[in-house]
Design a protein around this motif. Sequence first.
Motif, PDB file in Angstrom:
ATOM      1  N   GLY A 124       0.742  -1.214   0.052  1.00 25.10           N
ATOM      2  CA  GLY A 124      -0.014   0.029  -0.129  1.00 25.10           C
ATOM      3  C   GLY A 124       0.705   1.268  -0.011  1.00 25.10           C
ATOM      4  O   GLY A 124       0.602   2.279  -0.787  1.00 25.10           O
ATOM      5  N   GLY A 125       2.024   1.226   0.768  1.00 33.01           N
ATOM      6  CA  GLY A 125       2.827   2.303   0.776  1.00 33.01           C
ATOM      7  C   GLY A 125       3.265   2.675  -0.499  1.00 33.01           C
ATOM      8  O   GLY A 125       3.716   3.816  -0.994  1.00 33.01           O
ATOM      9  N   SER A 126       3.991   1.488  -1.213  1.00 33.31           N
ATOM     10  CA  SER A 126       4.545   1.560  -2.301  1.00 33.31           C
ATOM     11  C   SER A 126       3.414   2.312  -3.396  1.00 33.31           C
ATOM     12  O   SER A 126       3.886   3.212  -4.248  1.00 33.31           O
ATOM     13  CB  SER A 126       5.074   0.193  -2.798  1.00 33.31           C
ATOM     14  OG  SER A 126       5.896  -0.370  -1.989  1.00 33.31           O
ATOM     15  N   ILE A 127       2.389   1.839  -3.497  1.00 33.66           N
ATOM     16  CA  ILE A 127       1.259   2.423  -4.462  1.00 33.66           C
ATOM     17  C   ILE A 127       1.174   3.829  -3.848  1.00 33.66           C
ATOM     18  O   ILE A 127       1.042   4.782  -4.910  1.00 33.66           O
ATOM     19  CB  ILE A 127       0.004   1.516  -4.364  1.00 33.66           C
ATOM     20  CG1 ILE A 127       0.100   0.065  -4.943  1.00 33.66           C
ATOM     21  CG2 ILE A 127      -0.917   2.162  -5.153  1.00 33.66           C
ATOM     22  CD1 ILE A 127      -1.002  -0.819  -4.664  1.00 33.66           C
ATOM     23  N   LEU A 128       0.616   4.365  -2.864  1.00 35.68           N
ATOM     24  CA  LEU A 128       0.579   5.671  -2.457  1.00 35.68           C
ATOM     25  C   LEU A 128       1.825   6.531  -2.689  1.00 35.68           C
ATOM     26  O   LEU A 128       1.818   7.597  -3.209  1.00 35.68           O
ATOM     27  CB  LEU A 128       0.229   5.564  -0.910  1.00 35.68           C
ATOM     28  CG  LEU A 128      -1.107   5.389  -0.608  1.00 35.68           C
ATOM     29  CD1 LEU A 128      -1.352   5.422   0.886  1.00 35.68           C
ATOM     30  CD2 LEU A 128      -2.030   6.183  -1.250  1.00 35.68           C
ATOM     31  N   ALA A 129       2.964   5.999  -2.538  1.00 41.72           N
ATOM     32  CA  ALA A 129       4.300   6.691  -2.735  1.00 41.72           C
ATOM     33  C   ALA A 129       4.724   6.863  -4.068  1.00 41.72           C
ATOM     34  O   ALA A 129       5.825   7.693  -4.622  1.00 41.72           O
ATOM     35  CB  ALA A 129       5.345   6.289  -1.790  1.00 41.72           C
ATOM     36  N   GLY A 130       4.235   5.627  -4.904  1.00 34.05           N
ATOM     37  CA  GLY A 130       4.667   5.577  -6.229  1.00 34.05           C
ATOM     38  C   GLY A 130       6.025   5.020  -6.392  1.00 34.05           C
ATOM     39  O   GLY A 130       6.539   5.193  -7.494  1.00 34.05           O
TER      40      GLY A 130
END
Length: 172
Positions: A124-130
């Motif tokens: 989720g953090g990877s998706i939100l932070a790109g």
Amino acid sequence: MNKNVAKTVSLRALSVALVCLGTMVIQIPIPLGYAHLGDAVILLVSVFWGPAVGGLAGGLGSALADLLTGYAQWVPTTLLTKALMGALIGWIAGGAGKSQIASVRTLLAAVAGILEMIAGYWIGGSILAGSMAAGAAQIPGLVLKGVFAVVLFYAAGFLLEKAHVDRLIRNM
């Protein structure tokens, strides 16, 4: 309304509220989020009442806390990650009323739930932070948060068992 339905609805609502409050009361910032007491509550609820209550309380209670404390961007990730965490813990621990705090199953359930939480927030953090690297930056904080939750879970769980509160809770 039948007594069992009222008891079930009350238990689930109380569990959601306890996870939400445990998440909101103390928030310690970590990269891309915060550490809190809510994960220990998810562990307790899931072990005592099983995967259905654990999943519901973990997902809704944690997502509601994110929404109420200004982390709305995390609500979808939290809802999915914490619901899976609670359900997984309850399932591995043996379901409602079948587990003991001092058992290999409970330890495996706690470790599996925390690992699932770390993986869910990394994704989720990877998706939100790109960026996968930005998502991975929160892993050390999540590991620390998970260890803290497990230690708190065992401390509270042993106290509840010693006082035989677990029997009362399970028979509600």
